[in-house]
Structures are given as structure tokens and as C-alpha cells.
Design an enzyme around this catalytic site. Structure first.
Site, short mmCIF file in Angstrom:
data_model
loop_
_atom_site.label_atom_id
_atom_site.label_comp_id
_atom_site.label_asym_id
_atom_site.label_seq_id
_atom_site.Cartn_x
_atom_site.Cartn_y
_atom_site.Cartn_z
N LYS A 22 -11.83 1.26 -12.98
CA LYS A 22 -12.02 0.99 -11.55
C LYS A 22 -11.44 2.13 -10.71
CE LYS A 22 -8.85 -1.74 -9.35
NZ LYS A 22 -8.27 -1.08 -8.17
N ASN A 23 -10.23 2.56 -11.06
CA ASN A 23 -9.55 3.56 -10.23
C ASN A 23 -10.15 4.96 -10.36
OD1 ASN A 23 -7.96 1.52 -9.33
ND2 ASN A 23 -6.07 2.22 -10.31
N ARG A 91 -8.21 -1.81 -0.01
CA ARG A 91 -7.34 -0.66 0.26
C ARG A 91 -8.05 0.67 0.00
NH1 ARG A 91 -3.22 -0.14 3.15
NH2 ARG A 91 -2.88 1.80 2.02
N CYS A 115 -0.45 -4.78 2.17
CA CYS A 115 -0.99 -5.83 1.33
C CYS A 115 0.17 -6.48 0.59
CB CYS A 115 -2.03 -5.30 0.36
SG CYS A 115 -1.32 -4.27 -0.90
N ARG A 120 2.04 0.08 2.06
CA ARG A 120 1.00 1.06 1.76
C ARG A 120 0.51 1.81 3.00
NH1 ARG A 120 -2.58 -1.75 -2.94
NH2 ARG A 120 -2.78 0.36 -3.69
N PRO A 121 1.38 2.60 3.60
CA PRO A 121 0.96 3.40 4.75
C PRO A 121 0.01 4.52 4.34
CG PRO A 121 3.18 4.01 4.09
CD PRO A 121 2.78 2.87 3.20
N ILE A 122 -0.59 5.22 5.33
CA ILE A 122 -1.48 6.34 4.99
C ILE A 122 -0.96 7.66 5.60
CG2 ILE A 122 -3.55 4.91 4.69
CD1 ILE A 122 -4.40 6.13 7.50
N ASP A 123 0.35 7.69 5.86
CA ASP A 123 0.90 8.88 6.52
C ASP A 123 0.67 10.17 5.72
OD1 ASP A 123 2.71 7.45 4.77
OD2 ASP A 123 4.24 8.92 5.29
N LEU A 124 0.68 10.08 4.39
CA LEU A 124 0.51 11.30 3.59
C LEU A 124 -0.93 11.80 3.67
CD1 LEU A 124 2.64 10.15 0.52
CD2 LEU A 124 3.31 11.77 2.31
N ASP A 301 1.08 -0.38 -12.42
CA ASP A 301 0.06 -1.38 -12.69
C ASP A 301 0.29 -2.11 -14.03
OD1 ASP A 301 -1.17 -0.84 -10.32
OD2 ASP A 301 -2.80 0.35 -11.16
N ARG A 394 -11.74 -8.37 -9.03
CA ARG A 394 -11.70 -7.08 -8.36
C ARG A 394 -11.52 -5.96 -9.37
NH1 ARG A 394 -6.75 -6.39 -5.41
NH2 ARG A 394 -7.57 -4.29 -5.58
C1 UD1 Z 1 -3.42 3.86 -6.63
C2 UD1 Z 1 -4.14 2.86 -7.49
C3 UD1 Z 1 -3.26 1.62 -7.76
C4 UD1 Z 1 -1.89 2.05 -8.29
C5 UD1 Z 1 -1.26 3.11 -7.40
C6 UD1 Z 1 0.03 3.68 -7.97
C7 UD1 Z 1 -6.47 3.23 -6.91
C8 UD1 Z 1 -7.70 2.72 -6.26
N1 UD1 Z 1 -5.36 2.46 -6.84
O1 UD1 Z 1 -3.21 3.23 -5.35
O2 UD1 Z 1 -3.92 0.80 -8.72
O3 UD1 Z 1 -1.05 0.91 -8.34
O4 UD1 Z 1 -2.17 4.22 -7.23
O5 UD1 Z 1 -0.19 4.21 -9.22
O6 UD1 Z 1 -6.47 4.28 -7.54
N2 UD1 Z 1 2.42 5.93 0.09
C9 UD1 Z 1 2.97 6.31 1.30
N3 UD1 Z 1 2.17 6.99 2.19
C10 UD1 Z 1 0.87 7.31 1.90
C11 UD1 Z 1 0.33 6.90 0.67
C12 UD1 Z 1 1.14 6.21 -0.22
O7 UD1 Z 1 4.13 6.05 1.58
O8 UD1 Z 1 0.21 7.93 2.75
C13 UD1 Z 1 3.26 5.16 -0.86
C14 UD1 Z 1 2.70 3.75 -1.11
O9 UD1 Z 1 3.10 2.84 -0.09
C15 UD1 Z 1 3.30 3.42 -2.45
C16 UD1 Z 1 3.31 4.80 -3.16
O10 UD1 Z 1 3.20 5.77 -2.13
O11 UD1 Z 1 4.61 2.96 -2.31
C17 UD1 Z 1 2.18 5.00 -4.15
O12 UD1 Z 1 0.94 4.82 -3.49
P1 UD1 Z 1 -0.37 5.61 -3.93
O13 UD1 Z 1 -0.06 6.49 -5.10
O14 UD1 Z 1 -0.98 6.23 -2.73
O15 UD1 Z 1 -1.28 4.40 -4.42
P2 UD1 Z 1 -2.80 4.12 -4.09
O16 UD1 Z 1 -3.57 5.40 -4.12
O17 UD1 Z 1 -2.90 3.24 -2.91
#
Ligand code: UD1
Length: 422
Positions: A22-23, A91, A115, A120-124, A301, A394
Site C-alpha cells: 500500500k505504502n 492522510r 488522526c 501528523r503535521p505537514i510542516d516538513l 507499523d 484500508r
Molecule cells: C508513512 C506511512 C505510515 C508509517 C509512517 C512512519 C505511508 C502512506 N504511510 O506515513 O504507514 O507509519 O510513514 O513510518 O507511506 N512529521 C512531522 N512533520 C511533517 C511530517 C511528519 O512532524 O511534516 C512527523 C509525524 O507527525 C510523525 C513522524 O514525523 O510523528 C513520521 O511521519 P512520516 O514519516 O511523515 O509518516 P507518513 O509519511 O505520514
């Protein structure tokens, strides 16, 4: 609402084929928006997240067609998503941000909120796009990106999987060279880079912390089979480790599962790799220690499924969750089934050796749902797992059927697609 009945299954034996990840599929589908030409994906898993992503692509102007396990996407004219509500269902919808910014130079999206497992912010993602020259405005849960992209050096404060994927996709069509430092190294990112390279992208360093992308003027169509799902394989490996059986996980890529396989081997499971996949024999007996980390560390996961295995070993296991701030919601349900687990902040102490008993339990997130299904296999009597949001569907292609193919007593007793889910 989806509901499953699971009965004590002391022995799992046989062979089962691992589905496509899926990922890996979700970012690759998003990447299909980077070209006007047709993209063809083989072995696409039948998952609601994949269906939702196809809905999102259509909302952005793509034509999609699925026949069996083949998915075709063609996006001649890319638009801002017409149905912004669709983005909140998942997400991973954030993954269209990079392709839209790269190909259209402008987009307006509503972002999924936090969630169950964390904020799970998107700041990065946003900071990276700003480094590439985009103007990003955020207000009221929406984000507007504008401006043409230019290659730049981007340092990620944390190796976020989604941010790395978004920035790679954005950089493929940016003018000049982009360097992403402290990039995530997950196999799904390498797979996305393989796919983008087939589309004509120029990428070096995929799978390392330093990825270099040289922007090109346009990308073309491609045909691809994404990698097998290491998390599904890991979940089934944990199921096998709960019993004395002998299981072959066909197509499993052991190279993507090292951290988990070391834990299971240390705990007493016999692990063999061969050309067909991964063979597991015997039961996990010894307690373990696991700290979730970015790849190649132990995957967050797999934390919940491994915890179920730990409940059936002899001794105290220690698990530390460092990636998500609220990923122990399965613990309450496992304790209701008779487990002895204490959570102290990020730490979970699992006192193994207590028998589990069947109970009515409820799924709070995707991997928690899978873990509770595994707990049902180990528990005496009958477990009824209710999954109001349809989490299992899912991310797992009929997990109960795959377990049944290995001799488990697990059935879906109620259909239903579940609620739309962040
Ligand atoms: C992906 C996977 C998910 C897995 C996760 C961690 C997909 C579709 N999903 O989720 O199954 O559990 O990787 O291996 O591939 N963060 C920030 N700011 C950001 C982005 C992330 O602070 O802009 C934090 C998140 O809140 C979290 C951590 O970074 O605590 C890891 O998140 P991230 O690696 O981005 O996970 P996803 O890509 O959402």
C-alpha cells in the site's frame, strides 16, 4: 460495520502470497499526476486506500481504469482537486501536493487533520516546498501553493516518509538540482524513485539519506509493478510466531524486513530465506526489546503486531515508540483480553506469559486492528473484532482470508465499507 470473528488457532501452516505494498502504491499513483501520458500499475492491491487515491486522482482531472489488478491512470489536464472533501478521507492525500506544485505551479488543498495515532503535521512538506521557491500560505486547515519550483538544498529536520516523497516528486520537474538531506530511506521511497526514473526522472541516492534530483522538462508514461508489502509480510510473520507452525510467505522481501526478523529470531523463531520468499518455523518464546525508528530501524507499523507476540513469550519485553505520540491504543484492548501491559509515556512494558482470552474488541487504527486479529488467534475462545472505520480493509488485502489459508479460524461476519477515515 465490518466485524470479524476469530477463534483460537494454535497452529498456522502453509503458504500465502504477499500483496503489493500500500505504502508504495499510494505515492506511485500520486506520481502518475506528473505526466500527461498513461501510467500502468500491475499487482495493485484491492484496498480502500488505493480506491480513495484513484478517486482523488480523478478529482484532479485524471482518467483511471482498473481491470483485475491492473490500474491505468492518464492525466492529460491536471486541475486542482474538484472535490476537496475527498482529501480528508485519507492522510496520504497529502502526496498530491508535490505533483500539483511541480506540474501546475499552483494548487489549493485542504489538508487532512491529525488522526488517532498522532497529530501528523505537514510542516516538513511545506518547508521543503518553500525551499524550492514555492509560496505557501496556510489558513484554516487549507494550504495554497504557488510559484514555479527551482532546485535547492533541503534539510529535513526529521526523515519524514511523506515529506521525502513529496519533495522528490516536486523536484523531478523543478528547474535545476535539488539535494534532500536527512531524507527517509524506506524501501517504498526507493520504489517510488525507480518508478520516477522509468518516467524519465534523474534521481541519485534513492534509499540513502542524501537524494539528488536533477529536474527535467517533462516526464513520460511508465508501466510498473511496485514492491511487495513488508508490513503485511511482517504482520503474517508475527501471526506465525504466535504458533508452532511452519509458514511460507511468498514474495516477501526479507531484505526489507531485517529489523523485525532479527527480533523474531532472537525470540526463538527459525527463519529461512529462499527464492520463493520467507519461511518461518516455531514459536517466539523469549522476551524482546524494540524501539521504533525510521528505516532501517524497527518500523512503527510493526509495533502493535510485535506487542501481541511479546504477550505470549516468557518474561518482560520492553517496547519504545518514538515515531508517533499516540500509538498504544491497542493496549487497552489487549489488556481486556488478559495481557499484562503497562504504558509509561513512550514506553510499553509487556509482561509475557499470561494467557489471552477471547473478547469483544474494537479497532482504533490500521495496525492496531491487525494486532487485535492476531491476538484473537492466540486467545482461548472467540474474539469479535469490530472495525467501525474499516481500518483493516484500508491497508490489508483480506487479512482474515490469508490467515485462513494458513489454517486460522478467522472470518469476516459483517460486511460494510466503514466510515471515511483520516
Ligand atoms: C508513512 C506511512 C505510515 C508509517 C509512517 C512512519 C505511508 C502512506 N504511510 O506515513 O504507514 O507509519 O510513514 O513510518 O507511506 N512529521 C512531522 N512533520 C511533517 C511530517 C511528519 O512532524 O511534516 C512527523 C509525524 O507527525 C510523525 C513522524 O514525523 O510523528 C513520521 O511521519 P512520516 O514519516 O511523515 O509518516 P507518513 O509519511 O505520514
Amino acid at each position: 460495520m465490518p466485524q470479524y470473528r476469530i477463534c483460537h488457532s494454535p497452529r498456522l501452516s502453509g503458504e500465502v502470497e504477499i500483496s503489493t505494498a500500500k505504502n508504495a502504491v499510494l505515492p506511485i499513483l500520486a506520481a502518475a499526476l506528473l505526466t500527461q501520458e498513461e501510467v500502468i500499475l500491475h499487482q495493485t492491491p484491492a484496498l480502500t486506500d488505493v480506491r480513495h487515491m484513484l478517486d482523488i486522482l480523478r478529482s484532479c482531472g485524471a482518467e483511471t481504469e482498473t481491470e483485475g489488478k491492473e490500474a491505468r491512470v492518464r492525466c492529460v489536464a491536471l486541475t486542482n482537486p474538484r472535490n476537496l472533501g475527498l482529501l480528508r478521507t485519507m492522510r496520504a492525500s497529502v502526496l498530491i501536493l508535490g505533483p500539483l506544485a511541480a506540474r501546475n505551479g499552483e494548487c489549493f488543498l485542504t489538508m487532512p487533520g491529525g488522526c488517532a495515532i498522532g497529530q501528523r503535521p505537514i510542516d516538513l512538506h511545506v518547508k521543503g516546498l518553500q525551499k524550492l521557491g514555492a509560496k505557501v500560505e496556510q489558513e484554516g486547515g487549507a494550504v495554497r501553493v504557488s510559484g514555479s519550483l527551482k532546485g535547492a538544498n533541503v534539510y529535513l529536520d526529521f526523515p519524514s516518509v511523506g515529506a521525502t516523497e513529496n519533495l522528490i516528486m516536486a523536484a523531478t520537474l523543478a528547474q535545476g538540482v535539488t539535494r534532500i538531506e536527512n531524507a527517509a530511506k524506506e524501501p517504498e521511497i526507493t520504489d517510488l524513485c525507480h518508478f520516477l526514473t522509468l518516467m524519465g526522472a534523474r534521481i541519485a541516492g534513492a534509499g540513502t539519506a542524501n537524494i539528488i534530483i536533477e529536474g527535467v522538462e517533462r516526464l513520460h508514461g511508465a508501466e510498473y509493478t511496485p514492491i511487495p508489502d513488508r508490513i503485511e509480510a511482517g504482520t503474517l510473520a508475527c501471526a506465525a510466531a504466535l504458533t508452532e507452525g511452519s509458514v511460507l510467505l511468498e514474495r516477501a522481501r526479507t531484505g526489507h524486513m531485517r529489523a523485525l526478523l532479527f527480533k523474531l529470531a532472537e525470540s526463538g523463531v527459525i527463519i529461512q530465506e529462499d527464492s520463493r520468499g520467507l519461511r518461518l518455523r516455531g514459536k517466539a518464546r523469549h522476551p524482546m526489546e524494540a524501539r521504533t525508528l525510521s528505516y532501517p530501524g524497527f518500523p512503527t507499523d510493526m509495533q502493535a503486531p510485535l506487542m501481541v507476540v511479546a504477550t505470549q513469550t516468557h518474561g518482560l519485553s520492553v517496547i519504545l515508540e518514538t515515531i508517533f505520540e499516540n500509538r498504544y491504543m491497542h493496549v487497552v484492548e489487549l489488556n481486556r483480553m488478559g495481557a499484562h501491559i503497562r504504558v509509561e509515556g513512550q514506553l510499553a512494558l509487556v509482561q509475557g506469559g499470561h494467557a489471552l482470552n477471547g473478547a469483544h474488541v474494537s479497532a482504533t487504527d490500521l495496525r492496531a486492528a491487525a494486532a487485535l486479529m492476531l491476538a484473537g488467534l492466540a486467545a482461548q475462545g472467540e474474539t469479535v473484532l469490530t472495525d467501525p472505520a474499516g481500518h483493516l480493509m484500508r491497508g490489508y488485502e483480506r487479512l482474515e482470508e490469508k490467515l485462513r489459508a494458513l489454517g486460522a479460524d478467522a472470518v469476516k461476519v459483517e460486511e460494510g465499507s466503514g466510515r471515511a477515515n483520516p
